[in-house]
Write an enzyme that holds these catalytic residues in place. Structure first.
Site, mmCIF file in Angstrom:
data_model
loop_
_atom_site.group_PDB
_atom_site.id
_atom_site.type_symbol
_atom_site.label_atom_id
_atom_site.label_comp_id
_atom_site.label_asym_id
_atom_site.label_seq_id
_atom_site.Cartn_x
_atom_site.Cartn_y
_atom_site.Cartn_z
ATOM 1 N N ALA A 1 -1.938 4.255 34.860
ATOM 2 C CA ALA A 1 -1.406 4.267 33.498
ATOM 3 C C ALA A 1 -2.448 3.727 32.530
ATOM 4 O O ALA A 1 -3.287 2.905 32.901
ATOM 5 C CB ALA A 1 -0.119 3.437 33.411
ATOM 6 N N ASP A 2 -2.392 4.200 31.313
ATOM 7 C CA ASP A 2 -3.277 3.691 30.274
ATOM 8 C C ASP A 2 -2.600 3.880 28.922
ATOM 9 O O ASP A 2 -1.769 4.778 28.753
ATOM 10 C CB ASP A 2 -4.628 4.418 30.282
ATOM 11 C CG ASP A 2 -5.661 3.686 29.433
ATOM 12 O OD1 ASP A 2 -6.218 2.689 29.931
ATOM 13 O OD2 ASP A 2 -5.884 4.078 28.278
ATOM 14 N N GLN A 3 -2.974 3.024 28.001
ATOM 15 C CA GLN A 3 -2.399 3.102 26.656
ATOM 16 C C GLN A 3 -3.512 3.028 25.625
ATOM 17 O O GLN A 3 -4.412 2.187 25.732
ATOM 18 C CB GLN A 3 -1.413 1.959 26.444
ATOM 19 C CG GLN A 3 -0.610 2.058 25.146
ATOM 20 C CD GLN A 3 0.410 0.943 25.047
ATOM 21 O OE1 GLN A 3 0.066 -0.219 25.012
ATOM 22 N NE2 GLN A 3 1.687 1.314 25.021
ATOM 23 N N ALA B 1 -0.021 6.925 28.658
ATOM 24 C CA ALA B 1 -0.252 7.981 29.643
ATOM 25 C C ALA B 1 0.049 7.475 31.042
ATOM 26 O O ALA B 1 -0.201 6.310 31.356
ATOM 27 C CB ALA B 1 -1.696 8.458 29.557
#
Length: 202
Positions: free
Chosen positions: A78-80, A115
């Protein structure tokens, strides 16, 4: 009996306390493993400018990096990313940078792109991006400094120098988007994928 039905343990390629709490609250047993990747280097080499595409790229790379070391497991990356217009923000390197970021965000609306990607045996089998729109109230330097004093070093772990689930809530006048997206994991699309693959019991 837990809800996870996979033959191998579920893995979260992150040490984010918010993401771990979201998965735990959803009743999923998992192991958290740090993804050892050079995020800024990967971003620079990609030459991508879209916050959505950058977030998805980094989520994929985290999932694949951990998946390569855990054969048979489903790995969640996950990434933001935070975008104020065309400008991308990263986690602040210190208090002065945190204050500068908050000055720019105060009185404006920005977007959080969260994401998620799932890898299995080194291949991406699912990905999704969700967006939240955040409107921060106008604030003086004195107010921002008071917030930073109260929040402490925790602000350095979050892009934009705030955590909405904590003291960061005081900075906002309007939030548009679901809670999971804001905390950095599009949980509903992820759970839908796990159900389709018959990996969860409900």
């Amino acid at each position: 009996m837990g809800l996870w039905l996979g033959k191998s343990p579920l893995i979260l390629a992150s040490q984010s306390s918010a993401r771990k709490l979201l998965l735990a609250n959803a009743g999923l047993e998992f192991t958290a493993v740090t993804a050892d990747i050079d995020e800024r280097g990967i971003q620079a080499a990609s030459k991508l400018s879209s916050p959505r595409e950058i977030g998805l790229l980094l989520a994929r790379e985290k999932a694949k990096a951990v998946s390569a070391q855990h054969s048979g497991s489903y790995v969640i990356g996950a990434d933001q990313t935070l975008a104020l217009g065309d400008r991308l923000f990263n986690k602040p390197a210190g208090r002065e940078q945190a204050l500068a970021q908050l000055r720019d965000l105060a009185g404006n609306s920005h977007e959080l792109n969260s994401a998620v990607a799932v890898a299995h045996d080194g291949k991406i089998v699912f990905e999704d991006v969700a967006v939240a729109r955040m409107t921060m109230r106008a604030m003086t330097d004195a107010e921002l400094s008071a917030y930073l004093d109260a929040a402490g070093d925790a602000v350095m772990t979050s892009v934009g120098a705030y955590q909405l689930e904590g003291l960061g809530i005081h900075l906002f006048e309007r939030v548009e988007g679901d809670h999971f997206t804001i905390l950095g994991l599009p949980l509903l699309p992820l759970l839908a994928f796990l159900r389709r693959e018959r990996l969860v019991a409900v």
